[in-house]
Design an enzyme around this catalytic site. Structure first.
Site, PDB file in Angstrom:
ATOM      1  N   ARG A  84     -10.764  -5.392   0.394  1.00  0.00           N
ATOM      2  CA  ARG A  84      -9.647  -5.775   1.237  1.00  0.00           C
ATOM      3  C   ARG A  84      -9.562  -7.467   1.237  1.00  0.00           C
ATOM      4  NH1 ARG A  84      -6.019  -5.944   6.291  1.00  0.00           N
ATOM      5  NH2 ARG A  84      -5.185  -7.852   5.585  1.00  0.00           N
ATOM      6  N   ARG A  93      -2.365  -6.299   0.368  1.00  0.00           N
ATOM      7  CA  ARG A  93      -3.875  -5.862   0.666  1.00  0.00           C
ATOM      8  C   ARG A  93      -4.090  -4.735   0.585  1.00  0.00           C
ATOM      9  NH1 ARG A  93      -1.572  -5.995   6.198  1.00  0.00           N
ATOM     10  NH2 ARG A  93      -1.006  -8.382   5.444  1.00  0.00           N
ATOM     11  N   ASP A  96      -5.363  -2.156   5.187  1.00  0.00           N
ATOM     12  CA  ASP A  96      -5.262  -2.464   6.543  1.00  0.00           C
ATOM     13  C   ASP A  96      -4.981  -1.231   7.338  1.00  0.00           C
ATOM     14  OD1 ASP A  96      -4.319  -4.162   7.948  1.00  0.00           O
ATOM     15  OD2 ASP A  96      -2.079  -3.998   7.632  1.00  0.00           O
ATOM     16  N   ASP A  98      -5.118  -0.981  11.109  1.00  0.00           N
ATOM     17  CA  ASP A  98      -4.940  -0.962  12.737  1.00  0.00           C
ATOM     18  C   ASP A  98      -5.009  -0.682  13.478  1.00  0.00           C
ATOM     19  OD1 ASP A  98      -4.297  -4.066  11.269  1.00  0.00           O
ATOM     20  OD2 ASP A  98      -1.681  -3.340  11.096  1.00  0.00           O
TER      21      ASP A  98
HETATM   22  C1  X6L Z   1       9.856 -13.052  11.698  1.00  0.00           C
HETATM   23  C2  X6L Z   1       8.257 -13.325  11.428  1.00  0.00           C
HETATM   24  C3  X6L Z   1       9.903 -11.299  11.511  1.00  0.00           C
HETATM   25  C4  X6L Z   1       7.166 -12.518  11.012  1.00  0.00           C
HETATM   26  C5  X6L Z   1       8.328 -10.465  11.047  1.00  0.00           C
HETATM   27  C6  X6L Z   1       6.245  -9.242  10.002  1.00  0.00           C
HETATM   28  C7  X6L Z   1       5.537 -11.113  10.845  1.00  0.00           C
HETATM   29  C8  X6L Z   1       5.174  -8.730  10.571  1.00  0.00           C
HETATM   30  C9  X6L Z   1       3.735 -10.096   9.830  1.00  0.00           C
HETATM   31  C10 X6L Z   1       7.500 -11.473  11.104  1.00  0.00           C
HETATM   32  C11 X6L Z   1       6.462 -10.661  10.355  1.00  0.00           C
HETATM   33  C12 X6L Z   1       4.233  -8.924   9.906  1.00  0.00           C
HETATM   34  C13 X6L Z   1       2.735  -4.177   6.550  1.00  0.00           C
HETATM   35  C14 X6L Z   1       4.270  -5.466   5.621  1.00  0.00           C
HETATM   36  C15 X6L Z   1       3.026  -7.080   6.752  1.00  0.00           C
HETATM   37  C16 X6L Z   1       2.858  -2.940   6.355  1.00  0.00           C
HETATM   38  C17 X6L Z   1       5.195  -3.012   5.252  1.00  0.00           C
HETATM   39  C18 X6L Z   1       2.863  -7.723   9.300  1.00  0.00           C
HETATM   40  C19 X6L Z   1       1.839  -8.351   8.359  1.00  0.00           C
HETATM   41  N1  X6L Z   1       2.240  -6.066   6.994  1.00  0.00           N
HETATM   42  N2  X6L Z   1       5.733  -4.852   5.093  1.00  0.00           N
HETATM   43  N3  X6L Z   1       3.499  -6.764   6.613  1.00  0.00           N
HETATM   44  N4  X6L Z   1       4.236  -2.665   6.111  1.00  0.00           N
HETATM   45  N5  X6L Z   1       6.447  -2.708   4.948  1.00  0.00           N
HETATM   46  O1  X6L Z   1       1.654  -2.585   6.248  1.00  0.00           O
HETATM   47  O2  X6L Z   1       3.379  -6.674   9.693  1.00  0.00           O
HETATM   48  S1  X6L Z   1       2.655  -8.708   7.218  1.00  0.00           S
HETATM   49 MG    MG Z   2      -0.618  -4.229   9.495  1.00  0.00          MG
HETATM   50 MG    MG Z   3      -4.173  -5.270   9.660  1.00  0.00          MG
END
Ligand code: X6L
Ligand code: MG
Ligand code: MG
Length: 167
Positions: A84, A93, A96, A98
């Site tokens: 990572r 990544r 990940d 969590d």
């Molecule tokens: C507005 C602003 C709406 C930010 C949503 C949602 C930001 C999720 C970060 C958000 C917002 C995250 C994964 C991902 C990420 C994953 C999928 C996060 C951290 N990790 N999409 N995006 N799977 N499908 O594991 O969860 S980045």
């Molecule tokens: Mg995550």
């Molecule tokens: Mg994480």
């Protein structure tokens, strides 16, 4: 092994399934961790930062004698072990991990917040978690979240398919 914790896993670089499997195996390899349940693997559209490849996401239940901070250290060690890097916020990544839930504890520190904030808004977390965690309402996965962008990619079969359980 007196604690029960739930961990979300995700990968969207390279051989995503192998990264997930290696992450589960590395968790289980730790003397103080037993992986007790594994969810299906879901393919999910990226959320937060959308200009990246689709994820594979899943969740596992573990039993552990680690405390939450020791478990955090382990999950970060596994992320590093699986290559990572952190270049783009919310970006691609290899692995990940969590911590979603740790017993019924509420932890709010600089390092670690449990239950994971916003986990109940993210179907890519909630759908796999609801399969294996009795305390999560299945209805929550449909009522309070957007159903789109999350589909079963490989149906769950059981923990033995991920880790070779010693008797
Ligand atoms: C507005 C602003 C709406 C930010 C949503 C949602 C930001 C999720 C970060 C958000 C917002 C995250 C994964 C991902 C990420 C994953 C999928 C996060 C951290 N990790 N999409 N995006 N799977 N499908 O594991 O969860 S980045
Ligand atoms: Mg995550
Ligand atoms: Mg994480």
């Amino acid at each position: 092994m007196n604690n029960i914790a739930y961990i979300a896993l995700g990968s969207n670089i390279g051989d995503r399934e192998t990264y997930l499997r290696q992450a589960v195996a590395l968790l289980h390899q730790h003397d103080a961790v037993t992986v007790t349940k594994v969810s299906s693997i879901y393919e999910t559209d990226p959320v937060g930062y959308e200009d990246q490849d689709e994820f594979l996401n899943m969740a596992v239940e573990i039993k552990t004698s680690l405390n939450p901070f020791e478990l955090l250290e382990l999950t970060q060690h596994i992320e590093n072990e699986l290559g990572r890097t952190r270049e783009v916020r919310w970006g691609p990544r290899t692995a990940d991990l969590d911590i979603l839930l740790f017993n019924r504890e509420n932890i709010e520190t600089e390092q670690l917040i449990v239950p994971h904030p916003r986990m109940y808004e993210r179907l890519f977390v909630l759908a796999p978690l609801a399969e294996i965690c009795p305390q999560v309402e299945k209805e929550a996965t449909s009522a309070e979240t957007d159903q789109e962008g999350v589909r079963v990619w490989k149906q769950k079969s059981g923990v033995d398919e991920f880790v070779h359980s010693e008797s």
